[in-house]
Design a protein around this motif. Structure first.
Motif, PDB file in Angstrom:
ATOM      1  N   ALA A 156      22.875  -2.849  32.001  1.00 34.51           N
ATOM      2  CA  ALA A 156      22.166  -1.765  31.314  1.00 34.51           C
ATOM      3  C   ALA A 156      20.662  -1.877  31.549  1.00 34.51           C
ATOM      4  N   THR A 157      20.133  -3.081  31.462  1.00 34.70           N
ATOM      5  CA  THR A 157      18.697  -3.276  31.680  1.00 34.70           C
ATOM      6  C   THR A 157      18.324  -2.956  33.117  1.00 34.70           C
ATOM      7  N   ALA A 158      19.152  -3.363  34.066  1.00 37.92           N
ATOM      8  CA  ALA A 158      18.880  -3.094  35.474  1.00 37.92           C
ATOM      9  C   ALA A 158      18.826  -1.591  35.750  1.00 37.92           C
ATOM     10  N   ARG A 159      19.737  -0.836  35.128  1.00 38.12           N
ATOM     11  CA  ARG A 159      19.723   0.619  35.320  1.00 38.12           C
ATOM     12  C   ARG A 159      18.471   1.241  34.705  1.00 38.12           C
ATOM     13  N   LYS A 160      18.047   0.722  33.549  1.00 38.34           N
ATOM     14  CA  LYS A 160      16.813   1.232  32.951  1.00 38.34           C
ATOM     15  C   LYS A 160      15.613   0.977  33.860  1.00 38.34           C
ATOM     16  N   ARG A 161      15.684  -0.111  34.634  1.00 42.08           N
ATOM     17  CA  ARG A 161      14.601  -0.442  35.566  1.00 42.08           C
ATOM     18  C   ARG A 161      14.731   0.312  36.884  1.00 42.08           C
ATOM     19  N   GLY A 162      15.851   1.035  37.057  1.00 39.73           N
ATOM     20  CA  GLY A 162      15.998   1.847  38.249  1.00 39.73           C
ATOM     21  C   GLY A 162      16.787   1.226  39.380  1.00 39.73           C
ATOM     22  N   ALA A 163      17.325   0.036  39.164  1.00 41.22           N
ATOM     23  CA  ALA A 163      18.105  -0.614  40.214  1.00 41.22           C
ATOM     24  C   ALA A 163      19.532  -0.075  40.254  1.00 41.22           C
ATOM     25  N   LYS A 164      20.136  -0.094  41.410  1.00 40.34           N
ATOM     26  CA  LYS A 164      21.540   0.253  41.575  1.00 40.34           C
ATOM     27  C   LYS A 164      22.376  -0.959  41.158  1.00 40.34           C
ATOM     28  N   VAL A 165      23.470  -0.720  40.435  1.00 39.77           N
ATOM     29  CA  VAL A 165      24.256  -1.832  39.889  1.00 39.77           C
ATOM     30  C   VAL A 165      25.737  -1.653  40.213  1.00 39.77           C
ATOM     31  N   PRO A 212      38.127  -5.039  21.066  1.00 38.28           N
ATOM     32  CA  PRO A 212      39.254  -4.116  21.194  1.00 38.28           C
ATOM     33  C   PRO A 212      39.066  -3.152  22.368  1.00 38.28           C
ATOM     34  N   GLU A 213      40.193  -2.746  22.946  1.00 38.21           N
ATOM     35  CA  GLU A 213      40.147  -1.885  24.126  1.00 38.21           C
ATOM     36  C   GLU A 213      39.449  -0.561  23.844  1.00 38.21           C
ATOM     37  N   ALA A 214      39.651  -0.001  22.633  1.00 38.73           N
ATOM     38  CA  ALA A 214      39.026   1.286  22.312  1.00 38.73           C
ATOM     39  C   ALA A 214      37.512   1.201  22.374  1.00 38.73           C
ATOM     40  N   ILE A 215      36.955   0.088  21.939  1.00 42.21           N
ATOM     41  CA  ILE A 215      35.507  -0.095  21.996  1.00 42.21           C
ATOM     42  C   ILE A 215      35.055  -0.380  23.423  1.00 42.21           C
ATOM     43  N   ALA A 216      35.829  -1.202  24.131  1.00 41.37           N
ATOM     44  CA  ALA A 216      35.496  -1.491  25.532  1.00 41.37           C
ATOM     45  C   ALA A 216      35.482  -0.210  26.364  1.00 41.37           C
ATOM     46  N   ASP A 217      36.375   0.721  26.051  1.00 39.25           N
ATOM     47  CA  ASP A 217      36.423   1.989  26.790  1.00 39.25           C
ATOM     48  C   ASP A 217      35.141   2.797  26.598  1.00 39.25           C
ATOM     49  N   VAL A 218      34.617   2.801  25.365  1.00 39.60           N
ATOM     50  CA  VAL A 218      33.371   3.519  25.095  1.00 39.60           C
ATOM     51  C   VAL A 218      32.230   2.910  25.909  1.00 39.60           C
ATOM     52  N   VAL A 219      32.153   1.574  25.914  1.00 36.77           N
ATOM     53  CA  VAL A 219      31.102   0.885  26.661  1.00 36.77           C
ATOM     54  C   VAL A 219      31.239   1.177  28.152  1.00 36.77           C
ATOM     55  N   SER A 220      32.470   1.111  28.662  1.00 41.71           N
ATOM     56  CA  SER A 220      32.710   1.352  30.082  1.00 41.71           C
ATOM     57  C   SER A 220      32.277   2.761  30.489  1.00 41.71           C
ATOM     58  N   GLU A 221      32.663   3.758  29.696  1.00 44.71           N
ATOM     59  CA  GLU A 221      32.322   5.136  30.032  1.00 44.71           C
ATOM     60  C   GLU A 221      30.812   5.363  29.988  1.00 44.71           C
ATOM     61  N   ARG A 222      30.146   4.698  29.035  1.00 46.36           N
ATOM     62  CA  ARG A 222      28.700   4.859  28.949  1.00 46.36           C
ATOM     63  C   ARG A 222      28.010   4.269  30.183  1.00 46.36           C
ATOM     64  N   HIS A 223      28.467   3.107  30.624  1.00 46.01           N
ATOM     65  CA  HIS A 223      27.893   2.492  31.824  1.00 46.01           C
ATOM     66  C   HIS A 223      28.129   3.369  33.052  1.00 46.01           C
ATOM     67  N   LYS A 224      29.327   3.914  33.162  1.00 49.15           N
ATOM     68  CA  LYS A 224      29.607   4.784  34.311  1.00 49.15           C
ATOM     69  C   LYS A 224      28.731   6.027  34.283  1.00 49.15           C
ATOM     70  N   ALA A 225      28.507   6.576  33.079  1.00 46.21           N
ATOM     71  CA  ALA A 225      27.647   7.749  32.949  1.00 46.21           C
ATOM     72  C   ALA A 225      26.208   7.431  33.340  1.00 46.21           C
ATOM     73  N   GLU A 226      25.817   6.169  33.168  1.00 46.47           N
ATOM     74  CA  GLU A 226      24.462   5.755  33.536  1.00 46.47           C
ATOM     75  C   GLU A 226      24.356   5.361  35.004  1.00 46.47           C
ATOM     76  N   GLY A 227      25.489   5.434  35.727  1.00 47.40           N
ATOM     77  CA  GLY A 227      25.451   5.162  37.163  1.00 47.40           C
ATOM     78  C   GLY A 227      25.905   3.791  37.584  1.00 47.40           C
ATOM     79  N   VAL A 228      26.431   2.984  36.660  1.00 48.18           N
ATOM     80  CA  VAL A 228      26.936   1.657  37.029  1.00 48.18           C
ATOM     81  C   VAL A 228      28.306   1.800  37.684  1.00 48.18           C
ATOM     82  N   ASN A 229      28.485   1.171  38.823  1.00 48.76           N
ATOM     83  CA  ASN A 229      29.775   1.150  39.509  1.00 48.76           C
ATOM     84  C   ASN A 229      30.566  -0.044  38.993  1.00 48.76           C
ATOM     85  N   ILE A 230      31.600   0.197  38.165  1.00 47.02           N
ATOM     86  CA  ILE A 230      32.403  -0.878  37.583  1.00 47.02           C
ATOM     87  C   ILE A 230      33.692  -1.017  38.378  1.00 47.02           C
TER      88      ILE A 230
END
Length: 408
Positions: A158-167, A182-200
Motif C-alpha cells: 500500500a505504501t509503495a503504491r502511494k509512492r507511485g511504484a508498481k507492485v 477471516p476470508e470475508a475481511i481478506a477479500d475486502v483487503v484484496s479487492e482494495r489493493h487490486k483497485a489501487e493497481g497492485v498485482n496480487i
C-alpha cells in the motif's frame, strides 16, 4: 536487588526499563540494544517511514533515559548468558552481572530459502535502516515485488503504491491474510489493493529469487519470471531465542515463560515477540504474539514481576493494520469458534464475531474506513476478557449498542 539487565532495546525492553523506575526500583537498570540508535517503534516502518522518510519514532528521547538513570547501551549485542554466575557477556568482551535479567530480544524476519548474507536488491523489513534502503526504490517508474501476503507485505504494498511504484505481490497460499484473518475481511483487503493497481498472485510457488546489481527476478515454479527493481521478503518472523537456548532455558515456539513471564530460570524473565506464554482466556493455550500492544503490555508486566510481583498475563490479543484508508482490527483468537455473526455498519464497515459452541465470545474481526470499527472492537475485547456470552441476534443488529451487551 542491585542490578536489573534488559537485553533488547526495542519497544518492550524500553517500556520495561521506564516502568521499573515508575514502580520505585532504586537499583541499577541497564538496557542493552544491538542497534546504534535510541529505542524506537516498529509499526511506522511499513507506513510513515517508507511514505515520508521520517526519522524513527522514538519511545523516548535521550534526556528521559538520563533523567531516569537508565544506563542505555546501544550498538552492543549480548554474546552469552552465564546463569550460574548471573552475568551476560557483551560483544566488546565486558561482563555485566545481574540480579534479574529480562530477555526482550524480539524477532527477526524469516529469510527466503537459499538467500545468504546481504543482498543488493533483495531485502527484508525489520529495522529503520531497512526502511531507508527500501524507500529508495519506492518511486514512479520502479517495480517492486513483495513476497508474502501478510500484514507487513500488504502494508508495504500500500505504501509503495502511494509512492507511485508498481507492485506485484506474491503469496503461496490460496489467498492473502491466511493467518488469523477471516476470508470475508481478506477479500475486502484484496479487492482494495487490486483497485489501487497492485498485482496480487496467489497460490504461486517460488522456485528462486535472483539478483544482480541492476535488477532482481522472481522465478516461479510454473515457469514465469517477474523482473523487478527490488524484492522485499515478508514471510513472517522467527523469535530470537539463541541466547536463551545456549543458556539452557526452555524453548517452545519462543522462550517459554509462565503466566508471570518467568523463564525456566527463576532469575530470568522474557517478554514481547521472543517469548511464548499461556493465555488464561483460552484455557492456558500457549501462544507467541508479534504485536505492538503485546510488546508494550508485557514490558510493563515484566517490570512488575521482576520486582517480585505476582501479576499474571490477562490481556486479550489485539492486532491492527492500516492500508490506504482502511483499518483492520482483530481482538482475541478465533481458533475453536463454531459460530460467526456479522454486524454490518455504515460506509461498508463490518465486524465478525466468533463464538464457541457454548456461545462464549472468542474473537472479533473488523474492517472499515478510518476509525469506523475501533470503538466496537474495543468493547468486544472487553467482552472477551469477561468470558461473555452475548445474544447473537443483538450482536448482528447494528442498532444494538455493544456497550449495553458489555454491561449485561
Amino acid at each position: 536487588m542491585d542490578h536489573i539487565v534488559i537485553v533488547g532495546a526495542g519497544e518492550c525492553g524500553a517500556r520495561a526499563a521506564f516502568a521499573l523506575r515508575e514502580k520505585g526500583f532504586k537499583g541499577k537498570v541497564t538496557l542493552v540494544g544491538a542497534e546504534s540508535v535510541l529505542p524506537y517503534e516498529r509499526p511506522p516502518l511499513s507506513k510513515d517511514a517508507l511514505l515520508h522518510g521520517q526519522e524513527p519514532k522514538l519511545v523516548s528521547d535521550a534526556g528521559r533515559y538520563a533523567n531516569a538513570k537508565i544506563d542505555l547501551v546501544t550498538g552492543m549485542s549480548i554474546e552469552s548468558i552465564d546463569t550460574t554466575g548471573k552475568a551476560v557477556r557483551l560483544s566488546d568482551g565486558h561482563n555485566l552481572t545481574y540480579d534479574r535479567l529480562l530477555l526482550a530480544t524480539g524477532a527477526r524476519p524469516r529469510s527466503f530459502p537459499g538467500l545468504r548474507g546481504s543482498n543488493w536488491r533483495i531485502k527484508t523489513l525489520r529495522t529503520h535502516r531497512d526502511a531507508v534502503m527500501i524507500r529508495e526504490s519506492l518511486q514512479p517508474g520502479k517495480h517492486i515485488a513483495v513476497i508474502g501476503g501478510g500484514f507487513i507485505g500488504l502494508e508495504l504494498a500500500a505504501t509503495a503504491r502511494k509512492r507511485g511504484a508498481k507492485v506485484t505481490l506474491i503469496e503461496s497460499q490460496a489467498r492473502i491474510l491466511t493467518r488469523g484473518v477471516p476470508e470475508a475481511i481478506a477479500d475486502v483487503v484484496s479487492e482494495r489493493h487490486k483497485a489501487e493497481g497492485v498485482n496480487i498472485i496467489c497460490g504461486a510457488r517460488i522456485k528462486a529469487l535472483e539478483e544482480n546489481r541492476s535488477e532482481a527476478r522472481v522465478v516461479l515454479e510454473d515457469g514465469r519470471t517477474i523482473n523487478v527493481d527490488m524484492i522485499v521478503v515478508g514471510i513472517g518472523a522467527l523469535p530470537n531465542t539463541e541466547l536463551a537456548l545456549e543458556a539452557g532455558l526452555k524453548i517452545d515456539n519462543g522462550i517459554a515463560v509462565d503466566e508471570y513471564l518467568r523463564t525456566s530460570d527463576p532469575h530470568i524473565f522474557a517478554a514481547g515477540d521472543c517469548c511464548s506464554f499461556p493465555l488464561a482466556h483460552y484455557d492456558g493455550r500457549r501462544v507467541r504474539l508479534e504485536a505492538w500492544r503485546n510488546a508494550q503490555d508485557q514490558g510493563l508486566l515484566a517490570a512488575t514481576n521482576l520486582l517480585g510481583g505476582k501479576e499474571a498475563i490477562a490481556t486479550v490479543p489485539w492486532f491492527w493494520s492500516d492500508q490506504y484508508d482502511l483499518t483492520l482490527q482483530i481482538a482475541g483468537l478465533a481458533d475453536g469458534a463454531v459460530i460467526t455473526i456479522r454486524r454490518n455498519m455504515a460506509d461498508g464497515a463490518f465486524i465478525l464475531f466468533h463464538l464457541d459452541v457454548t456461545g462464549r465470545l472468542l474473537a472479533a474481526s473488523g474492517i472499515g474506513p478510518g476509525n469506523a470499527i475501533a470503538q466496537d472492537i474495543r468493547l468486544a475485547e472487553m467482552m472477551i476478557a469477561t468470558g461473555a456470552r452475548p445474544d447473537p441476534l443483538a450482536l448482528a443488529a447494528p442498532e444494538t449498542k455493544l456497550k449495553s451487551l458489555l454491561a449485561a
